[in-house]
Write a protein that holds these residues in place. Structure first.
Motif: not given
Length: 621
Positions: A423-429, A438-450, A488-492, A495-499
């Motif tokens: 799905l990442s190619q679709y997201v970038f395109k 912003k997807i990785t920190p958002t996912v981590l924040l929402l799940t971390g709060v829960a 971790k799935s969002a990171k791999y 996040f890594d391609p964005c970096k």
């Protein structure tokens, strides 16, 4: 109709070719007509040089009509290279062997002889890593006198020094050993150790662990020092933890990718390296099922049998078998696959010390924001992961139960990452770099709060989770697992391609220095930053459970800074990309303003490459 020459076997010219020398050394007028963008075809028959239709030269040879191909001997332009060095083509007795490389599924056989063994090696390495990663957590977290609080101390005071020591040793060995000898020298001790641990060290753990001494020190120093003292109490398990961590960093990053970069070309890497990422998640899925299967062996064993010891022996046997398969594949590739030629010119790499890296990070807003992303991820994932593992031990105190859950966790992580990569190619395109970052920190924040909400306010949530057939503790374990899986799935996948993409629009100096600075400072700081925060909290408040509210507040602050840095970096990234696109458009526009020079006005000494750039594509024989 034009057809493409496909050479089969050996092609040779007639014994006395007519006009071959004149063909290979054409007149000045013929040169101007021959070396244009639409190159005419060359046809040689037993009767000499014939006129033919206009043909085009392509990377695979010269296209000719089917009729002309059937009437005479057809010579590719490459035949000139098979001559005697003076432009003379070999006769029938000294025929030039021109063979097309066979292909399977669009890839050359020589390429597949490299890629398939590399793919199998990568599968075996990551299959082992998943088993080792799950096993190391089971050993140090569920051991008697230990808990998840040992992990921050273990990462900082044992894992980091041993990693540094290993890399210093590796650097020394690389100066005195060949590449093959270095590969075997590094990987064989890993294989021997994991086999010895499963069959020798673990069965003797009660004899080699100084539990009495650790109990005395714990009674003297107090429970807040349980984490550091547990390192001494279960030192063999901690050594296994470090060796498993080193397998991921050394065997995957250093040995495998170093070998892959050595034997593949850039074009092959662009085509096949992304497939390795998908294959890695397939290995994650299968190894997770393997851990789950062997962890459930305890149910079929009689009373009094150490089920975890039996499971450990089986899993370490698989690790040893996979390790031997890796060695065999490495030997086979070196034995039967030719290595590509490399330029002997060495590239100058910037050498930046820690202080120089810090100064460079502070001076550049772009690199500073990028560094914030890297450090924030490392700290955030560690803050949540260790707290989650402490709850995981409370829910699954048995090593077999803990290991079975980790097997399911690894399988789900592999499936989620595989899906996210697709799905990442679709997201970038569709949405661009900013949304993807912003997807990785958002996912981590929402799940971390829960996750932290279930831990801190388990009472009010008890009736709700009871309707789902769970306790607040089990609900926290599942939410924590989901948090780790999605993070971790969002990171791999994102996040890594964005970096890595963030480096692209930078000028060469900033790109090279910025990457060096982040590698020197930010990666270690991100990995150890979370561990240092947890150590401080444990020593201050007495336990990880007492520190949970403060860890939640720290996580919120770090992720907020992460999102702010991503937003700032998005604006800078888009600006630089727009400037780069504008420069490319200007270069293309300026190239169109070059005056066209007729073929007759070309200088006699001008090369064919220069002539073809300046001539019009309208010539034919």
């Amino acid at each position: 109709m034009e057809g493409l020459i496909q050479t089969r076997g050996i092609l040779s010219l007639p014994a006395k070719p007519i006009g071959v020398r004149s063909l290979l050394q054409p007149s000045h007028g013929l040169k101007q007509r021959l070396f244009t963008r639409n190159l005419p075809g060359l046809s040689i028959s037993s009767k000499g040089l014939k006129k033919s239709q206009a043909f085009q030269l392509n990377p695979h040879g010269i296209s000719v009509s089917h009729k002309e191909r059937s009437r005479g001997f057809i010579c590719k332009a490459e035949a000139a290279a098979a001559g005697d060095g003076n432009g003379n083509v070999f006769g029938e007795g000294d025929s030039a062997a021109i063979s097309a490389s066979p292909k399977i599924f669009g890839a050359e056989v020589t390429t597949l002889k490299k890629i398939i063994p590399l793919g199998l090696m990568f599968f075996c390495i990551l299959f082992n890593y998943t088993i080792l990663r799950d096993t190391k957590d089971v050993l140090v977290v569920t051991a008697k006198g230990s808990s998840a609080e040992i992990i921050p101390f273990l990462k900082t005071w044992v894992n980091l020094p041993m990693a540094i020591g290993f890399m210093l040793l590796y650097t020394k060995l690389s100066n005195v050993l060949s590449k093959k000898a270095l590969f075997y020298t590094v990987i064989v001790p890993f294989i021997v150790y994991f086999g010895a641990f499963g069959f020798v060290m673990y069965p003797l753990s009660n004899l080699i662990h100084p539990e009495a001494l650790a109990d005395k020190l714990l009674a003297t120093l107090g429970p807040r020092f349980m984490g550091p003292l547990a390192i001494m109490r279960i030192w063999s398990f901690c050594l296994f933890y470090v060796m498993a961590e080193l397998w991921g960093s050394v065997v995957v990053s250093v040995l495998f990718w170093g070998f892959a970069n050595q034997i593949t070309t850039v074009d092959e890497a662009k085509k096949f390296y992304p497939l390795f990422g998908l294959g890695a998640n397939v290995a994650l899925i299968f190894s997770g099922r393997t851990v789950k299967y062997f962890s459930n062996m305890r149910k079929n064993l009689g009373p009094g049998v150490d089920g975890w010891a039996v499971s450990l022996k089986a899993m370490m046997s698989i690790v040893v078998g996979m390790g031997l398969a890796i060695c065999f594949l490495y030997w086979w590739v070196n034995r039967y696959v030719p290595l590509p030629t490399r330029s002997k010119k060495k590239k100058v790499k910037p050498q930046m010390g820690t202080m120089e890296s810090l100064k460079f990070l502070v001076s550049s807003p772009y690199i500073r924001d990028l560094a914030t992303l890297v450090v924030a991820y490392g700290i955030s994932i560690n803050l949540v992961e260790v707290t989650w593992k402490s709850k995981l031990k409370a829910q699954f105190p048995s090593p077999n139960e803990y290991s079975a859950f980790m097997g399911d966790f690894s399988t789900c992580t592999g499936i989620a990452t595989f899906t996210m990569m697709l799905l990442s190619q679709y997201v970038f395109k569709k949405y661009g770099w900013g949304v993807a970052a912003k997807i990785t920190p958002t996912v981590l924040l929402l799940t971390g709060v829960a996750f932290f909400s279930l831990i801190l306010f388990g009472g009010p949530f008890a009736p709700l989770v009871a309707k789902l057939g769970m306790t607040p503790l089990l609900a926290a374990v599942y939410v924590g697992a989901l948090q780790n899986i999605f993070s971790k799935s969002a990171k791999y996948s994102l996040f890594d391609p964005c970096k890595e993409m963030a480096y692209i629009p930078l000028d060469e100096d900033t790109k090279v220095k910025g990457k060096a600075a982040i590698d020197v400072v930010c990666n270690p700081l991100g990995k150890s930053g979370g561990a240092l925060i947890q150590q401080f909290m444990i020593l201050t408040f007495g336990s990880l459970a007492n520190s949970t509210p403060y860890l939640g507040v720290i996580l919120l602050g770090i992720v907020t800074a992460w999102l702010a840095a991503a937003k700032s970096l998005e604006g800078q990234f888009n600006t630089l990309m727009s400037e780069e696109e504008l420069e490319k458009e200007m270069e293309r526009a300026s190239s169109l303003k070059i005056p066209v020079v007729s073929k007759e006005e070309a200088a006699p000494g001008e090369s064919t490459g220069q002539l073809s750039e300046r001539s019009s594509p309208s010539s034919s024989i």
